[in-house]
Design a protein around this motif. Sequence first.
Motif, PDB file in Angstrom:
ATOM      1  N   LYS A 252       5.930   4.650   8.691  1.00 26.69           N
ATOM      2  CA  LYS A 252       5.761   3.359   9.359  1.00 26.69           C
ATOM      3  C   LYS A 252       4.979   2.344   8.514  1.00 26.69           C
ATOM      4  O   LYS A 252       4.931   1.173   8.855  1.00 26.69           O
ATOM      5  CB  LYS A 252       5.032   3.550  10.695  1.00 26.69           C
ATOM      6  N   SER A 253       4.336   2.827   7.438  1.00 27.76           N
ATOM      7  CA  SER A 253       3.495   1.900   6.660  1.00 27.76           C
ATOM      8  C   SER A 253       4.299   0.717   6.161  1.00 27.76           C
ATOM      9  O   SER A 253       3.863  -0.428   6.252  1.00 27.76           O
ATOM     10  CB  SER A 253       2.867   2.605   5.468  1.00 27.76           C
TER      11      SER A 253
ATOM     12  N   GLU B  81      -7.336  -1.380  -2.382  1.00 29.16           N
ATOM     13  CA  GLU B  81      -6.687  -0.206  -2.993  1.00 29.16           C
ATOM     14  C   GLU B  81      -6.071   0.694  -1.923  1.00 29.16           C
ATOM     15  O   GLU B  81      -5.165   1.483  -2.212  1.00 29.16           O
ATOM     16  CB  GLU B  81      -7.681   0.583  -3.871  1.00 29.16           C
ATOM     17  N   THR B  82      -6.531   0.571  -0.666  1.00 27.81           N
ATOM     18  CA  THR B  82      -5.949   1.361   0.419  1.00 27.81           C
ATOM     19  C   THR B  82      -4.495   0.942   0.655  1.00 27.81           C
ATOM     20  O   THR B  82      -3.644   1.766   0.946  1.00 27.81           O
ATOM     21  CB  THR B  82      -6.756   1.115   1.716  1.00 27.81           C
ATOM     22  N   LEU B  83      -4.265  -0.337   0.514  1.00 25.40           N
ATOM     23  CA  LEU B  83      -2.931  -0.882   0.771  1.00 25.40           C
ATOM     24  C   LEU B  83      -2.065  -0.876  -0.488  1.00 25.40           C
ATOM     25  O   LEU B  83      -0.899  -0.514  -0.450  1.00 25.40           O
ATOM     26  CB  LEU B  83      -3.101  -2.317   1.267  1.00 25.40           C
ATOM     27  N   PHE B  84      -2.674  -1.294  -1.599  1.00 26.42           N
ATOM     28  CA  PHE B  84      -1.925  -1.370  -2.852  1.00 26.42           C
ATOM     29  C   PHE B  84      -2.353  -0.222  -3.771  1.00 26.42           C
ATOM     30  O   PHE B  84      -2.858  -0.432  -4.863  1.00 26.42           O
ATOM     31  CB  PHE B  84      -2.136  -2.733  -3.515  1.00 26.42           C
ATOM     32  N   THR B  85      -2.128   0.998  -3.295  1.00 22.87           N
ATOM     33  CA  THR B  85      -2.486   2.190  -4.062  1.00 22.87           C
ATOM     34  C   THR B  85      -1.625   2.281  -5.317  1.00 22.87           C
ATOM     35  O   THR B  85      -0.426   2.019  -5.267  1.00 22.87           O
ATOM     36  CB  THR B  85      -2.213   3.439  -3.199  1.00 22.87           C
ATOM     37  N   ASP B  86      -2.271   2.677  -6.404  1.00 19.93           N
ATOM     38  CA  ASP B  86      -1.537   2.810  -7.670  1.00 19.93           C
ATOM     39  C   ASP B  86      -0.384   3.807  -7.487  1.00 19.93           C
ATOM     40  O   ASP B  86      -0.602   4.996  -7.272  1.00 19.93           O
ATOM     41  CB  ASP B  86      -2.507   3.303  -8.757  1.00 19.93           C
ATOM     42  N   ARG B  87       0.847   3.307  -7.603  1.00 18.31           N
ATOM     43  CA  ARG B  87       2.016   4.161  -7.339  1.00 18.31           C
ATOM     44  C   ARG B  87       2.162   5.276  -8.362  1.00 18.31           C
ATOM     45  O   ARG B  87       2.723   6.318  -8.062  1.00 18.31           O
ATOM     46  CB  ARG B  87       3.290   3.299  -7.310  1.00 18.31           C
ATOM     47  N   SER B  88       1.619   5.057  -9.565  1.00 17.45           N
ATOM     48  CA  SER B  88       1.786   6.100 -10.587  1.00 17.45           C
ATOM     49  C   SER B  88       0.857   7.285 -10.335  1.00 17.45           C
ATOM     50  O   SER B  88       1.000   8.341 -10.923  1.00 17.45           O
ATOM     51  CB  SER B  88       1.517   5.518 -11.974  1.00 17.45           C
TER      52      SER B  88
ATOM     53  N   LEU C 140      -3.072  -0.114   8.550  1.00 15.00           N
ATOM     54  CA  LEU C 140      -1.720  -0.145   7.967  1.00 15.00           C
ATOM     55  C   LEU C 140      -1.413   1.156   7.253  1.00 15.00           C
ATOM     56  O   LEU C 140      -0.352   1.749   7.430  1.00 15.00           O
ATOM     57  CB  LEU C 140      -1.612  -1.293   6.962  1.00 15.00           C
ATOM     58  N   ALA C 141      -2.386   1.614   6.455  1.00 15.17           N
ATOM     59  CA  ALA C 141      -2.138   2.797   5.641  1.00 15.17           C
ATOM     60  C   ALA C 141      -2.017   4.046   6.502  1.00 15.17           C
ATOM     61  O   ALA C 141      -1.355   5.004   6.120  1.00 15.17           O
ATOM     62  CB  ALA C 141      -3.254   2.962   4.616  1.00 15.17           C
TER      63      ALA C 141
ATOM     64  N   ILE D 183       6.542   8.668  -0.655  1.00 16.70           N
ATOM     65  CA  ILE D 183       7.672   7.727  -0.588  1.00 16.70           C
ATOM     66  C   ILE D 183       7.330   6.550   0.319  1.00 16.70           C
ATOM     67  O   ILE D 183       7.575   5.387   0.000  1.00 16.70           O
ATOM     68  CB  ILE D 183       8.953   8.438  -0.124  1.00 16.70           C
ATOM     69  N   ASP D 184       6.689   6.874   1.439  1.00 19.51           N
ATOM     70  CA  ASP D 184       6.300   5.793   2.355  1.00 19.51           C
ATOM     71  C   ASP D 184       5.267   4.871   1.703  1.00 19.51           C
ATOM     72  O   ASP D 184       5.356   3.649   1.805  1.00 19.51           O
ATOM     73  CB  ASP D 184       5.740   6.384   3.649  1.00 19.51           C
TER      74      ASP D 184
END
Length: 304
Positions: free
Chosen positions: A124-125, A154-161, A117-118, A170-171
């Motif tokens: 496309k992610s 953590e690959t999918l829900f990477t810390d956005r900050s 996915l990542a 952005i993706d």
Amino acid sequence: MTAALAHVPRQIPNPEATPGLADARLLPDDAFLRDWDAIILGDDVKERLVRQAAAAVRIRSEVAFTDVPLHGVVLLSGPPGVGKTTLARGLADRVARSIRLAGRPPWAFLEVDPHALASSALGKSQKSVHQLFNVVIAEQAEMGPTVVLLDEVETLFTDRSQLSMDANPIDVHRAVDAGLVALDALARRHPDLLLLATTNYAEALDPALASRADLLVQVPLPDLAARRVILGHTLAALAAAFPASPELTSPRTLQAAAEASDELDGRKLRKAVAEACAYDPMAGGHPGRLTVEALLATLRGVQR
Ligand SMILES: Nc1ncnc2c1ncn2[C@@H]1O[C@H](COP(=O)(O)OP(=O)(O)OP(=O)(O)O)[C@@H](O)[C@H]1O
Ligand SMILES: [Mg+2]
């Protein structure tokens, strides 16, 4: 799903034909039961996990989300090689064995391939995440009780900050948002959907995901007693195929070996036993000629 349909065999997706899916199967599954048995952890950790997962499913079936906002997310965190993925597969199986829901089809298990996915092509992610959660997982959850393994979450829900500008932030940002929105919707709609997530980078995980976890379990390095058992199992498995000196599995040897392997994780411990078979030049790499001395020397020499 109505009771009348409960006898219809449950359809599960073909992981090879489903982007973002690493595995799909019906539960219970004996291979997962063996996984569960293989992981040695002290302090009742395993049984507590089963009880807590079972309680979450039961509470979510009967109590409104607004009253008890359980997402059905269990997060296993800890260093590499401590058995998180193996434990999660085993837990899925144990949950399926201990919670049989009347009139419902058997439990299904889906394992997400986060890297697929990542690493989706630029931009496309978000779409892949949306497709996986809102279509593939939602369809399964609609059909019946489902456990989803989000390995290396953590690959999918990477810390956005913490996103740097070189990784198409952005993706990634949108993919994380899409995942969180989907998680909330799934949690509200499907009380018998359980998400088991693993990570060895808890600090790289988006806090919004961590806050959705009903249960956060730190999986520790095996302590002395656990190391003794893990080494005993590994040596016994080896001896079953290559009969060796009984001294290797004696309580005295196992105690000495456990003491020599302080700070080793379960994976390194098991690998070290195999490595020890190559330690002594006289043994010529034959596991049946493994000695206590070779075992202890190898364990002491493994890089921490
Ligand atoms: N506590 C343990 N008891 C018995 N075996 C263990 C233990 N921890 C790890 N192992 C063994 O080590 C191997 C690796 O386990 P697993 O892949 O589940 O670890 P992990 O924590 O998911 O690692 P990673 O973070 O690198 O993905 C498996 O063969 C497993 O049986
Ligand atoms: Mg793992």
